[in-house]
Design an enzyme around this catalytic site. Structure first.
Site, short mmCIF file in Angstrom:
data_model
loop_
_atom_site.label_atom_id
_atom_site.label_comp_id
_atom_site.label_asym_id
_atom_site.label_seq_id
_atom_site.Cartn_x
_atom_site.Cartn_y
_atom_site.Cartn_z
N LYS A 295 73.61 81.94 69.66
CA LYS A 295 72.30 81.87 70.31
C LYS A 295 72.25 80.53 71.01
O LYS A 295 71.90 79.51 70.41
CB LYS A 295 71.18 81.99 69.25
CG LYS A 295 69.89 82.61 69.78
CD LYS A 295 69.26 81.88 70.95
CE LYS A 295 68.47 80.67 70.52
NZ LYS A 295 67.96 79.89 71.68
N THR B 64 66.30 67.72 64.13
CA THR B 64 66.09 67.68 62.67
C THR B 64 64.92 68.59 62.29
O THR B 64 64.98 69.28 61.27
CB THR B 64 65.84 66.22 62.24
OG1 THR B 64 67.04 65.48 62.53
CG2 THR B 64 65.54 66.10 60.76
N GLU C 116 74.00 70.09 62.29
CA GLU C 116 74.32 68.90 63.08
C GLU C 116 73.05 68.51 63.82
O GLU C 116 72.68 69.14 64.80
CB GLU C 116 75.45 69.20 64.07
CG GLU C 116 76.73 69.74 63.43
CD GLU C 116 77.45 68.73 62.58
OE1 GLU C 116 77.20 67.52 62.74
OE2 GLU C 116 78.26 69.14 61.73
N CYS D 187 73.43 63.40 70.83
CA CYS D 187 72.88 63.19 69.49
C CYS D 187 73.25 61.83 68.91
O CYS D 187 72.46 61.21 68.23
CB CYS D 187 73.38 64.31 68.56
SG CYS D 187 75.16 64.52 68.63
N GLU E 251 63.82 59.53 67.94
CA GLU E 251 64.86 59.95 68.88
C GLU E 251 64.20 60.25 70.23
O GLU E 251 63.34 61.12 70.32
CB GLU E 251 65.58 61.18 68.34
CG GLU E 251 66.78 61.56 69.18
CD GLU E 251 67.51 62.79 68.65
OE1 GLU E 251 66.85 63.73 68.18
OE2 GLU E 251 68.75 62.81 68.71
P1 NAD Z 1 66.17 72.22 69.25
O1 NAD Z 1 66.22 72.03 67.78
O2 NAD Z 1 64.87 72.30 69.92
O3 NAD Z 1 66.94 73.55 69.65
C1 NAD Z 1 68.28 73.78 69.27
C2 NAD Z 1 68.52 75.27 69.22
O4 NAD Z 1 67.74 75.84 68.17
C3 NAD Z 1 68.13 76.03 70.49
O5 NAD Z 1 69.07 77.06 70.72
C4 NAD Z 1 66.76 76.60 70.13
O6 NAD Z 1 66.46 77.77 70.86
C5 NAD Z 1 66.98 76.92 68.66
N1 NAD Z 1 65.76 76.99 67.85
C6 NAD Z 1 64.56 76.40 68.06
N2 NAD Z 1 63.69 76.72 67.08
C7 NAD Z 1 64.35 77.54 66.23
C8 NAD Z 1 64.02 78.19 65.02
N3 NAD Z 1 62.81 78.07 64.48
N4 NAD Z 1 64.95 78.93 64.40
C9 NAD Z 1 66.20 79.04 64.91
N5 NAD Z 1 66.57 78.46 66.06
C10 NAD Z 1 65.67 77.71 66.71
O7 NAD Z 1 67.08 71.05 69.85
P2 NAD Z 1 67.37 70.75 71.39
O8 NAD Z 1 66.15 70.16 71.97
O9 NAD Z 1 67.98 71.95 72.02
O10 NAD Z 1 68.53 69.66 71.29
C11 NAD Z 1 68.29 68.33 71.09
C12 NAD Z 1 68.49 67.95 69.65
O11 NAD Z 1 69.78 68.37 69.21
C13 NAD Z 1 68.46 66.46 69.44
O12 NAD Z 1 67.73 66.16 68.28
C14 NAD Z 1 69.93 66.11 69.25
O13 NAD Z 1 70.15 64.92 68.53
C15 NAD Z 1 70.42 67.30 68.52
N6 NAD Z 1 71.88 67.44 68.64
C16 NAD Z 1 72.65 67.18 67.54
C17 NAD Z 1 74.04 67.24 67.64
C18 NAD Z 1 74.94 66.91 66.48
O14 NAD Z 1 76.12 67.22 66.53
N7 NAD Z 1 74.42 66.27 65.44
C19 NAD Z 1 74.64 67.60 68.86
C20 NAD Z 1 73.80 67.88 69.95
C21 NAD Z 1 72.42 67.80 69.83
#
Ligand code: NAD
Length: 492
Positions: A187, A242, A262, A296, A396
């Protein structure tokens, strides 16, 4: 702006789910738009997946797991991964262009240089297919009992991806899943799904049976939630914030899914007075500004020893002004736009809060206008005289905003670096081995980069401490996470 080429994959911009080896429309018929952040124009529309679509994909993945895919031996799985690696390399330009259009990452200075790393990543996972082994363990049992541990793939893996680099992030789900004999439902994020959808076609071309890798697009609160709460998904590999990670922990409880989370970061990058500043200044700057700060492990909290604070701040601000912000397809662009209007508002909001709380803005801070006015462009921004307790040093931002925080002693640097809920990346710049040794053991983070920042290798892997998540992406321990272990006692 460069005139925008249309990749052939977008000749039909109405994209569908990829389930059981074919494109298929969504259950509800609803769509979600995806935009080019460089000009704010709609790029494509995606199927807006719901419970029924996710269920269909999980059923296909389960069927493939128990059927044709289970008959692939490790050598055959390795061969498929190797063929996929070749195809990924062959079609890299096309995928990179899609990714650049979809999420604004600079094509020439960021995506292209990552090609070899991505291919090496897949070659590593190919090697993992042949490295799964059990163990025979001597026991204390009476009689002639042989005891051993054997391994079995966990089953169907749900891969939920963030938007900040899905073309690469997907490989860390697909790779270990294929190596271990699992199947996958991906997804991708609603803001950046196109490279993932195109990759699904390449996987079929590589010889995967239908249903081994499926892609359901749509919103996190709908398709994402349905996948994470689905009773027939055995593991979730999640990359994202997070806050979403916490929601996934709750959603996964029903069938006790295994989780790899992650999550976010607020990583410290620490510069000691004995560092080589010719290397540290650009290294620290790109540790924050790479991918327009949307990484991230971005090293956003820059701790600088007071003796070199003024010089460092001046050099960092000067360097940041040399970075070209603009068209992601132009050769010399170093920073593209941020992903969306929402992200732009969030970043500019933090800039305002930083200034209000007393940090000193020494570079950037403005949205770019002129021919970039329709896109979500912001200057690389440097704040000096930041206190570790300020909002911009705690939360962040996920944008190109650096905070410079002075320190005096090594122990103070360590305490400040660790005074965060996160623990993802960290950097140390010093020529003193005793300093480096103290920091590498003392920093509470999943990675410590010394005199460099952001290097990654799939064989080593990557993960977080504290609220940055758990599980490990890459390395043998990730492979183990995609396997159940089973004890066997044979009474001969
Ligand atoms: P997000 O958490 O908003 O979304 C990530 C994914 O989760 C998307 O595909 C989104 O559609 C899905 N999602 C959202 N709500 C959900 C739910 N309730 N249940 C299941 N899936 C759901 O994050 P983002 O804005 O897309 O990305 C940015 C964040 O990702 C930042 O906090 C960044 O640090 C983190 N990140 C972490 C890593 C790592 O390896 N640690 C790598 C890349 C990004």
């Amino acid at each position: 702006m460069t005139s925008i080429p249309t990749p052939s994959f977008l000749s039909d911009p109405h994209k569908q789910h990829f389930i059981d080896g074919q494109w298929c429309g969504g259950d509800s018929g609803a769509r979600v738009d995806t935009f080019n952040p460089a000009d704010g124009q709609r790029l494509a529309t995606l199927a807006r997946g719901n419970h029924a679509d996710v269920d269909r994909a999980v059923t296909a993945a389960r069927r493939a797991f128990e059927g044709p895919w289970s008959r692939f031996n490790p050598a055959q799985r390795q061969q498929v991964i190797m063929r996929f690696a070749e195809l990924f390399e062959k079609h890299f330009e096309e995928l990179a262009l899609l990714e650049s259009l979809d999420m604004g990452s600079p094509l020439h200075t960021r995506l292209r240089p990552a090609k070899n790393g991505a291919v090496q990543n897949l070659l590593y996972y190919g090697s993992q297919a042949r490295n799964i082994s059990g163990e025979t363990i001597p026991n204390s049992l009476p009689g002639n009992v042989t005891s051993m541990i054997i391994k079995a793939p966990v089953g169907v893996v749900g891969g939920v991806l963030a938007w900040n680099g899905p073309m690469f992030a997907q490989l860390n789900v697909i790779g270990p899943a294929l190596a271990t004999g699992c199947t996958v439902v991906l997804k991708p994020a609603e803001d950046a799904s196109l490279a993932v959808l195109r990759t699904a076609e390449l996987l079929m071309e590589a010889g995967l049976p239908p249903g081994v890798v499926n892609v359901v697009t749509g919103l996190g609160s709908e398709a994402g939630e349905a996948l994470c709460s689905h009773g027939d998904v055995n593991r979730i590999a999640f990359t994202g914030s997070t806050a979403t990670g916490r929601a996934i922990i709750r959603a996964s409880a029903g069938n006790m899914k295994r989780l790899q989370l992650e999550l976010g970061g607020k990583s410290p990058d620490i510069v000691f007075a004995d560092a080589d500043l010719d290397k540290a200044v650009p290294g620290v700057a790109m540790g924050v500004f790479n991918n327009t700060g949307q990484i991230c492990f971005a090293g956003t909290r820059i701790f600088v020893q007071r003796a070199i604070e003024d010089e460092f701040v001046e050099r960092l601000a000067t360097f940041s002004r040399t970075l070209k912000v603009g068209d992601p397809l132009a050769k010399d662009t170093r920073l593209g736009p941020v992903i969306s209007q929402r992200q732009l508002d969030q970043v500019l909001g933090y800039v305002e809060v930083g200034a209000r709380e007393g940090a000193k803005l020494v570079a950037g801070g403005q949205r770019l206008g002129g021919e970039l006015a329709n896109g979500y462009f912001i200057e690389p921004t440097v704040f000096a005289s930041v206190d570790n307790s300020m909002t911009i040093a705690r939360e962040e931002i996920f944008g190109p905003v650096a905070s410079v925080i002075p320190f005096d002693t090594i122990e103070e640097a360590l305490a400040l670096a660790n005074a965060t809920d996160y623990g993802l990346g960290s950097g140390v710049w010093s020529s003193n081995v005793t300093t480096v040794n103290r920091m590498m053991h003392g920093i509470q983070a999943g990675t410590v980069w010394v005199n460099c920042y952001g290097l990654l290798d799939a064989a080593v892997g990557f993960g977080g401490f504290k609220h940055s998540g758990y599980g490990w992406k890459g390395g043998p321990s990730q492979t183990e996470g995609f396997l159940y272990q089973k004890a066997v006692y044979i009474n001969a």
